[in-house]
Design a protein around this motif. Sequence first.
Motif, PDB file in Angstrom:
ATOM      1  N   LEU A  51      28.436  21.592 -60.880  1.00  0.00           N
ATOM      2  CA  LEU A  51      28.560  22.071 -62.116  1.00  0.00           C
ATOM      3  C   LEU A  51      29.452  21.124 -62.920  1.00  0.00           C
ATOM      4  O   LEU A  51      29.330  20.916 -63.990  1.00  0.00           O
ATOM      5  CB  LEU A  51      29.516  23.543 -61.732  1.00  0.00           C
ATOM      6  N   LYS A  52      30.540  20.677 -62.250  1.00  0.00           N
ATOM      7  CA  LYS A  52      31.420  19.664 -62.949  1.00  0.00           C
ATOM      8  C   LYS A  52      30.679  18.497 -63.259  1.00  0.00           C
ATOM      9  O   LYS A  52      30.902  18.057 -64.417  1.00  0.00           O
ATOM     10  CB  LYS A  52      32.599  19.096 -61.718  1.00  0.00           C
ATOM     11  N   GLU A  53      29.717  17.980 -62.384  1.00  0.00           N
ATOM     12  CA  GLU A  53      28.641  16.863 -62.741  1.00  0.00           C
ATOM     13  C   GLU A  53      28.007  17.138 -63.914  1.00  0.00           C
ATOM     14  O   GLU A  53      28.070  16.274 -64.739  1.00  0.00           O
ATOM     15  CB  GLU A  53      27.843  16.566 -61.516  1.00  0.00           C
ATOM     16  N   LEU A  54      27.506  18.335 -64.026  1.00  0.00           N
ATOM     17  CA  LEU A  54      26.537  18.768 -65.082  1.00  0.00           C
ATOM     18  C   LEU A  54      27.392  18.693 -66.443  1.00  0.00           C
ATOM     19  O   LEU A  54      26.930  18.185 -67.406  1.00  0.00           O
ATOM     20  CB  LEU A  54      25.922  19.828 -64.784  1.00  0.00           C
ATOM     21  N   ILE A  55      28.452  19.500 -66.283  1.00  0.00           N
ATOM     22  CA  ILE A  55      29.437  19.500 -67.525  1.00  0.00           C
ATOM     23  C   ILE A  55      29.863  17.948 -67.871  1.00  0.00           C
ATOM     24  O   ILE A  55      29.915  17.805 -69.062  1.00  0.00           O
ATOM     25  CB  ILE A  55      30.582  20.382 -67.088  1.00  0.00           C
ATOM     26  N   GLU A  56      30.121  17.161 -66.972  1.00  0.00           N
ATOM     27  CA  GLU A  56      30.700  15.901 -67.385  1.00  0.00           C
ATOM     28  C   GLU A  56      29.611  15.067 -68.155  1.00  0.00           C
ATOM     29  O   GLU A  56      29.739  14.478 -69.101  1.00  0.00           O
ATOM     30  CB  GLU A  56      31.207  15.184 -66.066  1.00  0.00           C
ATOM     31  N   ARG A  57      28.274  15.152 -67.364  1.00  0.00           N
ATOM     32  CA  ARG A  57      27.141  14.169 -68.039  1.00  0.00           C
ATOM     33  C   ARG A  57      26.749  14.925 -69.277  1.00  0.00           C
ATOM     34  O   ARG A  57      25.633  14.301 -69.815  1.00  0.00           O
ATOM     35  CB  ARG A  57      26.100  14.047 -67.005  1.00  0.00           C
ATOM     36  N   LYS A  58      27.019  16.209 -69.499  1.00  0.00           N
ATOM     37  CA  LYS A  58      26.693  17.135 -70.582  1.00  0.00           C
ATOM     38  C   LYS A  58      24.941  17.169 -70.421  1.00  0.00           C
ATOM     39  O   LYS A  58      24.316  16.826 -71.601  1.00  0.00           O
ATOM     40  CB  LYS A  58      27.069  16.542 -71.931  1.00  0.00           C
ATOM     41  N   THR A  59      24.487  17.422 -69.251  1.00  0.00           N
ATOM     42  CA  THR A  59      22.892  17.416 -69.049  1.00  0.00           C
ATOM     43  C   THR A  59      22.371  18.530 -69.621  1.00  0.00           C
ATOM     44  O   THR A  59      22.915  19.462 -70.054  1.00  0.00           O
ATOM     45  CB  THR A  59      22.769  17.605 -67.591  1.00  0.00           C
ATOM     46  N   GLY A  60      21.211  18.193 -70.351  1.00  0.00           N
ATOM     47  CA  GLY A  60      20.235  19.237 -70.886  1.00  0.00           C
ATOM     48  C   GLY A  60      20.881  19.763 -72.138  1.00  0.00           C
ATOM     49  O   GLY A  60      21.797  19.089 -72.754  1.00  0.00           O
ATOM     50  N   PRO A  61      20.816  21.055 -72.050  1.00  0.00           N
ATOM     51  CA  PRO A  61      21.097  21.958 -73.303  1.00  0.00           C
ATOM     52  C   PRO A  61      22.784  22.045 -73.052  1.00  0.00           C
ATOM     53  O   PRO A  61      23.296  22.506 -74.282  1.00  0.00           O
ATOM     54  CB  PRO A  61      20.625  23.360 -72.897  1.00  0.00           C
ATOM     55  N   ILE A  62      23.334  21.594 -72.094  1.00  0.00           N
ATOM     56  CA  ILE A  62      24.916  21.675 -72.179  1.00  0.00           C
ATOM     57  C   ILE A  62      25.210  20.813 -73.470  1.00  0.00           C
ATOM     58  O   ILE A  62      26.514  20.800 -74.025  1.00  0.00           O
ATOM     59  CB  ILE A  62      25.430  21.059 -70.759  1.00  0.00           C
ATOM     60  N   LYS A  63      24.604  19.639 -73.605  1.00  0.00           N
ATOM     61  CA  LYS A  63      25.115  18.658 -74.628  1.00  0.00           C
ATOM     62  C   LYS A  63      25.014  19.381 -75.923  1.00  0.00           C
ATOM     63  O   LYS A  63      25.924  19.027 -76.781  1.00  0.00           O
ATOM     64  CB  LYS A  63      23.736  17.589 -74.745  1.00  0.00           C
ATOM     65  N   LYS A  64      24.035  20.177 -76.154  1.00  0.00           N
ATOM     66  CA  LYS A  64      24.243  20.845 -77.716  1.00  0.00           C
ATOM     67  C   LYS A  64      25.316  21.964 -77.895  1.00  0.00           C
ATOM     68  O   LYS A  64      25.787  22.177 -78.834  1.00  0.00           O
ATOM     69  CB  LYS A  64      22.857  22.069 -77.556  1.00  0.00           C
ATOM     70  N   LEU A  65      26.356  22.228 -76.862  1.00  0.00           N
ATOM     71  CA  LEU A  65      27.281  22.834 -76.918  1.00  0.00           C
ATOM     72  C   LEU A  65      28.476  22.259 -77.623  1.00  0.00           C
ATOM     73  O   LEU A  65      29.690  22.918 -77.995  1.00  0.00           O
ATOM     74  CB  LEU A  65      27.867  23.451 -75.719  1.00  0.00           C
ATOM     75  N   GLY A  66      28.513  20.838 -77.662  1.00  0.00           N
ATOM     76  CA  GLY A  66      29.552  19.911 -78.458  1.00  0.00           C
ATOM     77  C   GLY A  66      30.642  20.117 -77.430  1.00  0.00           C
ATOM     78  O   GLY A  66      30.509  20.040 -76.241  1.00  0.00           O
ATOM     79  N   LYS A  67      31.799  20.159 -77.978  1.00  0.00           N
ATOM     80  CA  LYS A  67      32.931  20.041 -77.270  1.00  0.00           C
ATOM     81  C   LYS A  67      33.356  21.259 -76.358  1.00  0.00           C
ATOM     82  O   LYS A  67      33.030  22.488 -77.027  1.00  0.00           O
ATOM     83  CB  LYS A  67      34.359  19.815 -78.160  1.00  0.00           C
ATOM     84  N   ILE A  68      33.828  21.142 -75.117  1.00  0.00           N
ATOM     85  CA  ILE A  68      33.546  22.243 -74.123  1.00  0.00           C
ATOM     86  C   ILE A  68      35.193  22.376 -73.733  1.00  0.00           C
ATOM     87  O   ILE A  68      35.877  21.208 -73.186  1.00  0.00           O
ATOM     88  CB  ILE A  68      32.829  22.024 -72.995  1.00  0.00           C
TER      89      ILE A  68
END
Length: 404
Positions: A233-250
């Motif tokens: 989960l940490k890796e995906l958020i750090e890399r902003k993988t896929g649709p996580i990128k669309k969320l902008g600043k987290i």
Amino acid sequence: MTQRFEYDVVVVGGGPAGSSAAYEAAKNGAKVVLLEKEETIAETVRTSGVTWIQNIKEFGIPDDCFNPIRNFSFCSPNNEVTISDTVPRAAVLDVRKTYRWLAEQAKNQGADVFTKTNINNVIKNDDGDIIGVSGTNTQGHVEFFGKVIIDASGFASIVGKAMNLVSQWKRFGAGAEYEVEAENIDKDTWWLMVGQEYSPAGYAWIFPVSEKTVRIGVGVGKPESQIDPTERLKELIERKTGPIKKLGKITPIEFHYGLIPNDGLSRKTVFDNLILVGDSAGQANPLVLEGIRYAIKFGREAGKVASNAIKNGTTDEKFLEPYEEYWRKDIQSKINAASKVQNRWIGLSDKEWDKELDIIKELRPEEFLDFIKADFGLTSMVKLATHHPKLIVRQLFNLIKGAT
Ligand SMILES: Cc1cc2nc3c(=O)[nH]c(=O)nc-3n(C[C@H](O)[C@H](O)[C@H](O)COP(=O)(O)OP(=O)(O)OC[C@H]3O[C@@H](n4cnc5c(N)ncnc54)[C@H](O)[C@@H]3O)c2cc1C
């Protein structure tokens, strides 16, 4: 000094199953206690809280306890699909508010609720049948005697284990999740993300809770994968993988972690003076690891059957059996079918996932929801397996039809 209490029904665990059992048993006239080890009900959140508006309405859960969802987006490494419904049929719960509302309902019916009460043992009669539980609270050692004990302690199944009636779940899902504030949220749309990068045996998700907050999580099937969901989960958020990128600043607000059984409906759930319910009974849909509505529904049934047995003066296994018959009739064939789909999904490569999304694209919203909810009625499955205009969809539903 030991404090000693006597009740008709002793419920261990203040999650959705326990609160619902306590509510129904108290409503049916029993003297009930609900025991929770944490400081407050739902102090720790261990779930993503997705459920269905139809069930929310049936249970009477208030409107301010959930965020409605109308669009269902899926992405694989090289494919994406969004199924848009005309009305919202899914929901993301405010888990604390909902679980506290459920416990309050039990209290309103007259159940006593004891928090900070950690149960760690059972009390048996000379025949070896359970007649109570014991543990500790802020005052010291406590004992609760009851005619029926309901084990609603979740994954831990503390009572069933202390009675040596059940052993640790061998196959289960492990999930990690951050509730975060994010810049760009589409409040009506959830995301399921599949493929090796997200989770080698499971999936990742984005579930919107409000206009400002979402839950981003990763679920991993054990023992199929050794991956630690928190690290992934940490890796995906750090890399902003896929649709996580669309969320902008987290900005993370809270971390959630939990385990959910995935051993099918393998456990017997009634014994003399004892009922297992919710995750303790393994009542979860393995496909999307969904158990809240089952915990509430079967919790209520457990409370009803327990209090009826007490009214009739006998709480032997035979008199608690209607509970097991009820829940098996309701979900056994559906869960078996969902297990078949899960077995298919667990083995998919990234390329195969891309193709699987092409099948999902062909589903109408209500077909998709029945599928994801494991609401596989035999008639509708036969219809889809024989008459769906697309061959690939017919093949998928033939697999399910064979299991029901
Ligand atoms: C990561 C993850 C995500 C999930 N997402 C979803 C989802 O989106 N939708 C869905 O429907 N389901 C989801 N689930 C499953 C769902 O959370 C469970 O099926 C549901 O919570 C089961 O309810 P329960 O009351 O049986 O158990 P729990 O909710 O686990 O409640 C058990 C309670 O018992 C208490 N307890 C435990 N041991 C003791 C003890 N010794 N003494 C006293 N009290 C004790 C605990 O503190 C807890 O309050 C998810 C599960 C996980 C792990």
